[in-house]
Design a protein around this motif. Structure first.
Motif, PDB file in Angstrom:
ATOM      1  N   HIS A 134       0.794  -1.303   0.057  1.00  0.00           N
ATOM      2  CA  HIS A 134       0.108   0.132  -0.140  1.00  0.00           C
ATOM      3  C   HIS A 134       1.017   1.186   0.009  1.00  0.00           C
ATOM      4  N   GLU A 135       1.898   1.387   0.930  1.00  0.00           N
ATOM      5  CA  GLU A 135       2.721   2.462   1.006  1.00  0.00           C
ATOM      6  C   GLU A 135       3.560   2.579  -0.292  1.00  0.00           C
ATOM      7  N   ILE A 136       4.019   1.590  -0.859  1.00  0.00           N
ATOM      8  CA  ILE A 136       4.906   1.508  -1.981  1.00  0.00           C
ATOM      9  C   ILE A 136       4.101   2.102  -3.194  1.00  0.00           C
ATOM     10  N   ALA A 137       2.800   1.699  -3.187  1.00  0.00           N
ATOM     11  CA  ALA A 137       2.219   2.366  -4.151  1.00  0.00           C
ATOM     12  C   ALA A 137       1.857   3.794  -4.054  1.00  0.00           C
ATOM     13  N   HIS A 138       1.528   4.161  -2.761  1.00  0.00           N
ATOM     14  CA  HIS A 138       1.678   5.837  -2.622  1.00  0.00           C
ATOM     15  C   HIS A 138       2.973   6.269  -3.159  1.00  0.00           C
ATOM     16  N   SER A 194      -6.071  -0.540  -3.544  1.00  0.00           N
ATOM     17  CA  SER A 194      -6.497  -1.370  -4.693  1.00  0.00           C
ATOM     18  C   SER A 194      -5.236  -2.303  -5.314  1.00  0.00           C
ATOM     19  N   VAL A 195      -4.209  -1.594  -5.359  1.00  0.00           N
ATOM     20  CA  VAL A 195      -2.950  -1.839  -5.845  1.00  0.00           C
ATOM     21  C   VAL A 195      -2.401  -3.058  -4.948  1.00  0.00           C
ATOM     22  N   ALA A 196      -2.436  -2.775  -3.356  1.00  0.00           N
ATOM     23  CA  ALA A 196      -2.086  -3.854  -2.334  1.00  0.00           C
ATOM     24  C   ALA A 196      -2.972  -4.996  -2.559  1.00  0.00           C
ATOM     25  N   TYR A 197      -4.494  -4.918  -2.886  1.00  0.00           N
ATOM     26  CA  TYR A 197      -5.342  -5.877  -3.057  1.00  0.00           C
ATOM     27  C   TYR A 197      -4.872  -6.774  -4.162  1.00  0.00           C
ATOM     28  N   VAL A 198      -4.470  -6.037  -5.336  1.00  0.00           N
ATOM     29  CA  VAL A 198      -4.209  -6.876  -6.859  1.00  0.00           C
ATOM     30  C   VAL A 198      -2.954  -7.616  -6.517  1.00  0.00           C
ATOM     31  N   VAL A 199      -1.883  -7.014  -5.989  1.00  0.00           N
ATOM     32  CA  VAL A 199      -0.595  -7.665  -5.992  1.00  0.00           C
ATOM     33  C   VAL A 199      -0.551  -8.619  -4.978  1.00  0.00           C
ATOM     34  N   CYS A 200      -1.280  -8.607  -3.839  1.00  0.00           N
ATOM     35  CA  CYS A 200      -1.375  -9.684  -2.902  1.00  0.00           C
ATOM     36  C   CYS A 200      -2.305 -10.709  -3.429  1.00  0.00           C
ATOM     37  N   ARG A 201      -3.095 -10.682  -4.209  1.00  0.00           N
ATOM     38  CA  ARG A 201      -3.846 -11.645  -5.033  1.00  0.00           C
ATOM     39  C   ARG A 201      -2.871 -12.528  -5.943  1.00  0.00           C
ATOM     40  N   ALA A 202      -2.229 -11.692  -6.739  1.00  0.00           N
ATOM     41  CA  ALA A 202      -1.126 -12.345  -7.557  1.00  0.00           C
ATOM     42  C   ALA A 202      -0.225 -12.879  -6.692  1.00  0.00           C
ATOM     43  N   LEU A 203       0.260 -12.629  -5.486  1.00  0.00           N
ATOM     44  CA  LEU A 203       1.109 -13.390  -4.727  1.00  0.00           C
ATOM     45  C   LEU A 203       0.255 -14.598  -4.086  1.00  0.00           C
ATOM     46  N   THR A 259      -6.428 -10.728   1.230  1.00  0.00           N
ATOM     47  CA  THR A 259      -6.396  -9.415   1.960  1.00  0.00           C
ATOM     48  C   THR A 259      -7.873  -8.784   1.914  1.00  0.00           C
ATOM     49  N   SER A 260      -8.947  -9.757   1.385  1.00  0.00           N
ATOM     50  CA  SER A 260     -10.281  -9.083   1.063  1.00  0.00           C
ATOM     51  C   SER A 260     -10.608  -8.649   2.698  1.00  0.00           C
ATOM     52  N   ASP A 261     -10.501  -9.335   3.654  1.00  0.00           N
ATOM     53  CA  ASP A 261     -11.360  -8.577   4.715  1.00  0.00           C
ATOM     54  C   ASP A 261     -10.630  -7.369   5.098  1.00  0.00           C
ATOM     55  N   TYR A 262      -9.545  -6.964   5.026  1.00  0.00           N
ATOM     56  CA  TYR A 262      -8.986  -5.824   5.068  1.00  0.00           C
ATOM     57  C   TYR A 262      -9.308  -4.624   4.119  1.00  0.00           C
ATOM     58  N   SER A 263      -8.991  -5.205   2.566  1.00  0.00           N
ATOM     59  CA  SER A 263      -9.102  -4.143   1.599  1.00  0.00           C
ATOM     60  C   SER A 263     -10.428  -3.859   1.214  1.00  0.00           C
ATOM     61  N   PHE A 264     -11.128  -4.787   1.156  1.00  0.00           N
ATOM     62  CA  PHE A 264     -12.707  -4.443   0.933  1.00  0.00           C
ATOM     63  C   PHE A 264     -13.133  -3.316   1.850  1.00  0.00           C
ATOM     64  N   GLY A 265     -12.886  -3.222   3.072  1.00  0.00           N
ATOM     65  CA  GLY A 265     -13.487  -2.494   3.939  1.00  0.00           C
ATOM     66  C   GLY A 265     -12.813  -1.223   4.038  1.00  0.00           C
ATOM     67  N   TYR A 266     -11.530  -0.891   3.566  1.00  0.00           N
ATOM     68  CA  TYR A 266     -10.664   0.057   3.534  1.00  0.00           C
ATOM     69  C   TYR A 266     -11.187   0.907   2.099  1.00  0.00           C
TER      70      TYR A 266
END
Length: 278
Positions: free
Chosen positions: A184-188, A212-221, A225-232
């Motif tokens: 997330h912070e690297i995306a910033h 959104s970048v954090a969610y996509v990259v994490c999924r690719a890995l 992170t849906s519990d956190y990213s969806f709410g964020y």
């Protein structure tokens, strides 16, 4: 856009929409609605004074909600409106005009007391397979140094400092939360540094893009992170009905691809391939 990236973004969109309809989200919005809305100028002022602020209210508002501002905390300066009455010297007519005076608000991190309703983003727990390789790769792809340190003065899991040109991730996070926060912070840092392509985006849009970048990259890995990213993302885009997400697709895709490619093995090198989801 790859088919997998397209699918991840569609999953994010659907997950956020589901959360908007949930009882948990509604109860959280009801709580937020009890606090004052701040003007655009005051929102900027709050951000400049305390970039990590997440929920602000006046001293008396916090007390009414069962929380007290801790002794020694410094208030965040804002301008509060008030009515000024002027008397016309010739006619005696009283005219009213809008004036402003200096006031103070405080972030929730400056208060103690009654627990707040559960927010829409839930802290991630759990370990990560291949964590060392993933972390080293993130350090390499980040345009600024990344360090793990205690964060004493706020509840944030991490932050990107424009001034110091570095990223700090809170010490003590679970591996999954640590990886997600770092991305997330690297995306910033990639998107929102001075002169970057999305540097002028408003705050909520920047947060939607980074998460959104954090969610996509994490999924690719292969990380969920849906519990956190969806709410964020929902919390940042509630008033825009996901317009910020949709308008930012190009930036999200380009930045996600840049980070994901850092995990791709060099030609004739199969090391690390197991860390990417098929």
């Amino acid at each position: 856009m790859s088919d997998l990236t397209r699918k991840y973004i569609a999953d994010l969109d659907a997950g956020v929409r589901d959360l908007f309809a949930s009882d948990r989200w509604r109860s959280y919005l009801e709580f937020l609605a009890k606090f004052h809305r701040y003007s655009a100028n005051n929102t900027i002022a709050i951000y400049l004074q305390r970039p990590t602020a997440s929920l602000v209210a006046s001293f008396s508002d916090w007390r009414r909600r069962g929380r007290k501002v801790r002794k020694g905390e410094h208030g965040i300066k804002i301008l509060a409106p008030h009515t000024i009455k002027d008397v016309d010297d010739e006619t005696g007519e009283i005219k009213q005009r809008l004036g402003f005076h200096l006031a103070y608000c405080f972030d929730v991190s400056q208060t103690d007391g009654k627990n707040l309703p559960e927010g829409p983003a839930r802290q991630l727990t759990g370990s990560v397979d291949g964590y060392a390789h993933i972390w080293d790769t993130l350090l390499a792809v980040s345009p600024v140094p990344v360090s793990i340190e205690p964060i004493e003065d706020c509840d944030a899991n991490g932050y990107y400092s424009h001034t110091d040109q570095r990223i700090v991730v809170r010490d003590g996070l679970a591996e999954l939360q640590r990886v997600k926060t770092a991305i997330h912070e690297i995306a910033h840092a990639l998107l929102h540094a001075k002169g970057a392509e999305e540097a002028d985006a408003d705050r909520s849009t920047r947060e939607v893009q980074a998460e959104s970048v954090a969610y996509v990259v994490c999924r690719a890995l292969g990380l969920d992170t849906s519990d956190y990213s969806f709410g964020y993302v929902a919390g940042c885009s509630a008033d825009k009905e996901l317009k910020a997400l949709k308008a930012s697709l190009d930036a999200i895709v380009r930045t996600s691809d840049k980070i994901i490619k850092a995990f791709e093995p060099a030609e004739n090198d199969n090391s690390g391939r197991e860390n990417l989801a098929a």
